[in-house]
Design a protein around this motif. Structure first.
Motif, short mmCIF file in Angstrom:
data_model
loop_
_atom_site.label_atom_id
_atom_site.label_comp_id
_atom_site.label_asym_id
_atom_site.label_seq_id
_atom_site.Cartn_x
_atom_site.Cartn_y
_atom_site.Cartn_z
N GLY A 153 0.80 -1.21 0.00
CA GLY A 153 0.00 0.00 0.00
C GLY A 153 0.83 1.26 0.00
N PRO A 154 0.18 2.41 -0.20
CA PRO A 154 0.90 3.66 -0.33
C PRO A 154 1.63 4.09 0.94
CG PRO A 154 -1.46 4.06 -0.23
CD PRO A 154 -1.27 2.57 -0.33
N GLY A 155 1.21 3.60 2.09
CA GLY A 155 1.90 3.95 3.33
C GLY A 155 3.29 3.36 3.42
N ALA A 156 3.60 2.38 2.57
CA ALA A 156 4.93 1.76 2.57
C ALA A 156 5.99 2.69 2.00
CB ALA A 156 4.90 0.46 1.76
N ILE A 157 5.58 3.69 1.25
CA ILE A 157 6.53 4.62 0.65
C ILE A 157 6.69 5.82 1.57
CG2 ILE A 157 7.02 6.09 -1.34
CD1 ILE A 157 5.55 4.06 -3.05
N PRO A 158 7.89 6.06 2.06
CA PRO A 158 8.10 7.18 2.99
C PRO A 158 7.91 8.54 2.31
CG PRO A 158 10.17 6.06 2.51
CD PRO A 158 9.10 5.29 1.81
N ASP A 159 7.41 9.49 3.08
CA ASP A 159 7.22 10.85 2.56
C ASP A 159 8.51 11.43 2.02
OD1 ASP A 159 4.50 10.94 3.08
OD2 ASP A 159 4.76 11.80 5.07
N SER A 160 9.63 11.11 2.65
CA SER A 160 10.91 11.68 2.22
C SER A 160 11.23 11.30 0.76
CB SER A 160 12.04 11.20 3.13
OG SER A 160 12.13 9.78 3.10
#
Length: 181
Positions: A153-160
């Motif tokens: 899911g998209p939460g796996a990709i860090p904001d940084s």
């Protein structure tokens, strides 16, 4: 149709999971848009999944299937022919009435979903700037993400990661045990 029934050149044909001797990507490629808009996705989600009834069409599905980061306007060359065919069909009063009824029902269903708290909150999540940035990044760099990223899911990709322009040799993945469907 440019190839008019002739096989596509091998260099452009993606591998197809079909038995030998059956038609597949080597003969036909059809545009299939799993997602059209966030509002229409609410209706699709409400209908549920046919093949995976135990799985929700939630944020993970949107993340995996949303490839709406670029406009492909190549189909516009067929616009005049499409408009002529549409006019021919709409000249039939029964077809026109059925079309208008279906469009009105779909719009009413969208309005119903948008008026309900949970779908409205889900819509807000889908249209957040973070997911828009992810879609644009994925459109450019899909091959730079490992296979476990999408089920996670998209939460796996860090904001940084979204705040940088990754180098050409960039690759990001998550351990398979973090992936879920």
């Amino acid at each position: 149709m440019a190839l008019a029934g002739r096989c596509r050149p091998r260099c452009t044909a993606p591998p197809a999971a079909r038995p030998p001797g059956t038609a597949g990507y080597d003969l036909v490629q059809m545009y299939h848009f799993a997602l059209r808009s966030a509002q229409r996705f609410l209706v699709k989600r409400d209908r549920g999944r046919v093949n995976h009834v135990d799985r929700d069409k939630g944020l993970g599905y949107w993340f995996r299937m949303n490839r709406n980061a670029e406009d492909d306007l190549s189909v516009r060359r067929r616009l005049a022919a499409m408009e002529a065919e549409r006019a021919r069909l709409m000249a039939d009063p029964e077809i026109a009435a059925a079309h208008l009824t279906c469009v009105a029902a779909h719009r009413a269903r969208i309005a119903d979903r948008m008026a309900a708290p949970e779908p409205a909150a889900f819509h807000a999540e889908l249209t957040r700037e973070r997911l828009r940035r992810l879609s644009r990044m994925l459109a450019r760099m899909l091959a730079h993400f490992g296979p476990s990223v999408f089920p996670a899911g998209p939460g796996a990709i860090p904001d940084s990661l979204l705040q940088t322009d990754p180098p050409a040799d960039f690759f990001f993945t998550v351990p398979p045990d973090e992936a879920r469907h």
